[in-house]
Design a protein around this motif. Structure first.
Motif, PDB file in Angstrom:
ATOM      1  N   ALA A  30     -63.401 -50.481 -49.776  1.00 57.22           N
ATOM      2  CA  ALA A  30     -63.626 -50.986 -51.134  1.00 57.22           C
ATOM      3  C   ALA A  30     -63.056 -52.390 -51.298  1.00 57.22           C
ATOM      4  O   ALA A  30     -63.588 -53.203 -52.052  1.00 57.22           O
ATOM      5  N   GLN A  31     -61.970 -52.670 -50.578  1.00 54.96           N
ATOM      6  CA  GLN A  31     -61.283 -53.948 -50.759  1.00 54.96           C
ATOM      7  C   GLN A  31     -60.432 -54.227 -49.537  1.00 54.96           C
ATOM      8  O   GLN A  31     -59.882 -53.293 -48.944  1.00 54.96           O
ATOM      9  N   LEU A  32     -60.330 -55.486 -49.165  1.00 51.48           N
ATOM     10  CA  LEU A  32     -59.439 -55.865 -48.066  1.00 51.48           C
ATOM     11  C   LEU A  32     -58.797 -57.179 -48.462  1.00 51.48           C
ATOM     12  O   LEU A  32     -59.454 -58.230 -48.449  1.00 51.48           O
ATOM     13  N   ASP A  33     -57.524 -57.101 -48.872  1.00 50.58           N
ATOM     14  CA  ASP A  33     -56.881 -58.307 -49.378  1.00 50.58           C
ATOM     15  C   ASP A  33     -55.371 -58.133 -49.379  1.00 50.58           C
ATOM     16  O   ASP A  33     -54.875 -57.048 -49.082  1.00 50.58           O
ATOM     17  N   THR A  34     -54.656 -59.192 -49.736  1.00 48.74           N
ATOM     18  CA  THR A  34     -53.200 -59.101 -49.805  1.00 48.74           C
ATOM     19  C   THR A  34     -52.815 -58.146 -50.934  1.00 48.74           C
ATOM     20  O   THR A  34     -53.568 -57.990 -51.907  1.00 48.74           O
ATOM     21  N   PRO A  35     -51.631 -57.525 -50.840  1.00 57.22           N
ATOM     22  CA  PRO A  35     -51.186 -56.634 -51.907  1.00 57.22           C
ATOM     23  C   PRO A  35     -51.225 -57.322 -53.278  1.00 57.22           C
ATOM     24  O   PRO A  35     -51.687 -56.724 -54.254  1.00 57.22           O
ATOM     25  N   ALA A  36     -50.776 -58.576 -53.331  1.00 59.00           N
ATOM     26  CA  ALA A  36     -50.752 -59.265 -54.629  1.00 59.00           C
ATOM     27  C   ALA A  36     -52.143 -59.337 -55.237  1.00 59.00           C
ATOM     28  O   ALA A  36     -52.342 -59.070 -56.424  1.00 59.00           O
ATOM     29  N   ARG A  37     -53.128 -59.662 -54.405  1.00 57.23           N
ATOM     30  CA  ARG A  37     -54.488 -59.783 -54.940  1.00 57.23           C
ATOM     31  C   ARG A  37     -55.089 -58.429 -55.271  1.00 57.23           C
ATOM     32  O   ARG A  37     -55.825 -58.293 -56.240  1.00 57.23           O
ATOM     33  N   VAL A  38     -54.766 -57.420 -54.429  1.00 55.66           N
ATOM     34  CA  VAL A  38     -55.293 -56.081 -54.728  1.00 55.66           C
ATOM     35  C   VAL A  38     -54.719 -55.604 -56.061  1.00 55.66           C
ATOM     36  O   VAL A  38     -55.440 -55.066 -56.904  1.00 55.66           O
ATOM     37  N   LEU A  39     -53.423 -55.814 -56.259  1.00 50.94           N
ATOM     38  CA  LEU A  39     -52.794 -55.353 -57.501  1.00 50.94           C
ATOM     39  C   LEU A  39     -53.249 -56.175 -58.698  1.00 50.94           C
ATOM     40  O   LEU A  39     -53.370 -55.654 -59.800  1.00 50.94           O
ATOM     41  N   GLY A  40     -53.488 -57.464 -58.466  1.00 52.41           N
ATOM     42  CA  GLY A  40     -53.899 -58.352 -59.550  1.00 52.41           C
ATOM     43  C   GLY A  40     -55.312 -58.090 -60.025  1.00 52.41           C
ATOM     44  O   GLY A  40     -55.666 -58.428 -61.153  1.00 52.41           O
ATOM     45  N   ASP A  41     -56.095 -57.441 -59.177  1.00 53.78           N
ATOM     46  CA  ASP A  41     -57.489 -57.157 -59.542  1.00 53.78           C
ATOM     47  C   ASP A  41     -57.546 -55.976 -60.504  1.00 53.78           C
ATOM     48  O   ASP A  41     -57.039 -54.923 -60.185  1.00 53.78           O
ATOM     49  N   PRO A  42     -58.147 -56.132 -61.647  1.00 52.84           N
ATOM     50  CA  PRO A  42     -58.220 -54.987 -62.551  1.00 52.84           C
ATOM     51  C   PRO A  42     -59.133 -53.898 -62.008  1.00 52.84           C
ATOM     52  O   PRO A  42     -59.952 -54.150 -61.154  1.00 52.84           O
TER      53      PRO A  42
END
Ligand code: ADP
Ligand code: ADP
Length: 228
Positions: free
Chosen positions: A216-228
């Protein structure tokens, strides 16, 4: 370093565990595979060391399709730690850890000295813990031995499947901290399966978030968490 190219896995009973997976894990990077139970994390990870064979697509390690590589040689380059590490019950911790170096042709003395280094690396005292038998260890200590043993062949790649999942929360947090420091020095290429989002955030350089067999998503923790 590790590359999944449009990978799918359908088990013989028809279950589609992984579908259309493409991702790349860079050298020295720790990627956590996270998502609820049954979403395909373990299936994905074990396609790297060929415990599971994909039914479509391919998995490349250093640019080479793992399907073309001898599993024994392949697994020498890929350490593997699971939730309930299995140790030889009638061998001491030191001998358990020395098994791989011995198989790789080191003398008994070299293998034991290497094993002692590895135990220290994971925070166990070779002189005391090293002489114990597996049943004399706490759960957290057993998992540390599992990590030491996985590092014994000095593999560039580590696969970890809920390695700290079976220990109590306090010990787990300590193991996570230790592993993070260890990884900062080792810089292995790591795939780390967990269903615990906090663990995935704490440990991952990037997170691969799975849902029902799909990435579903592959990104840094900050970006994953920042994404609503
Ligand atoms: P996760 O690691 O995220 O819990 P798995 O990769 O273990 O997920 O499993 C993904 C899906 O594949 C689940 O529906 C699971 O039941 C199924 N599965 C796993 N192993 C097998 C198998 N050997 N045969 C059939 N289905 C399987
Ligand atoms: P944890 O809090 O991690 O579950 P335990 O309470 O199981 O730890 O163990 C605490 C300490 O006692 C550990 O250092 C462990 O190595 C040691 N220990 C546990 N069982 C035995 C045993 N049967 N013989 C000797 N030492 C043991």
């Amino acid at each position: 370093m590790i590359r999944f190219e449009d990978v799918g896995k359908r088990y013989p009973d028809g279950t589609v565990a992984v579908d259309g997976l493409s991702m790349e894990i860079h050298e020295g990077e720790l990627v956590t595979l996270v998502g609820p139970s049954g979403c395909g994390k373990t299936t994905t990870m074990t396609m790297v060391n060929r415990l599971t064979e994909p039914t479509s697509g391919r998995v490349l390690l250093d640019g080479k399709d793992v399907a073309t590589q001898d599993p024994v040689r392949l697994r020498r380059r890929i350490g593997y730690v699971i939730q309930q590490v299995g140790l030889f019950p009638h061998r001491t911790v030191l001998d358990n850890t020395a098994t791989v170096p011995t198989l790789l042709g080191r003398t008994r003395r070299e293998a034991r000295s290497r094993a002692a280094e590895l135990l220290e690396l994971v925070g166990l005292d070779p002189a005391t813990h090293g002489e114990r038998y597996p049943h004399q260890l706490s759960g957290g200590e057993r998992q540390r031995v599992g990590v030491a043993r996985a590092l014994a062949a000095d593999p560039p790649v580590l696969l970890m499947d809920e390695p700290f999942g079976a220990v109590d929360p306090v010990v787990r947090e300590r193991l996570q901290g230790e592993f993070r420091r260890l990884q900062a020095r080792m810089r292995k290429t790591v795939l780390f399966v967990t269903h615990d989002i906090e663990e995935a955030v704490r440990l991952g350089d990037r997170m691969a978030v799975f849902a029902k067999g799909r990435l579903a998503q592959l990104d840094t923790p900050a970006r994953v968490l920042g994404d609503p």
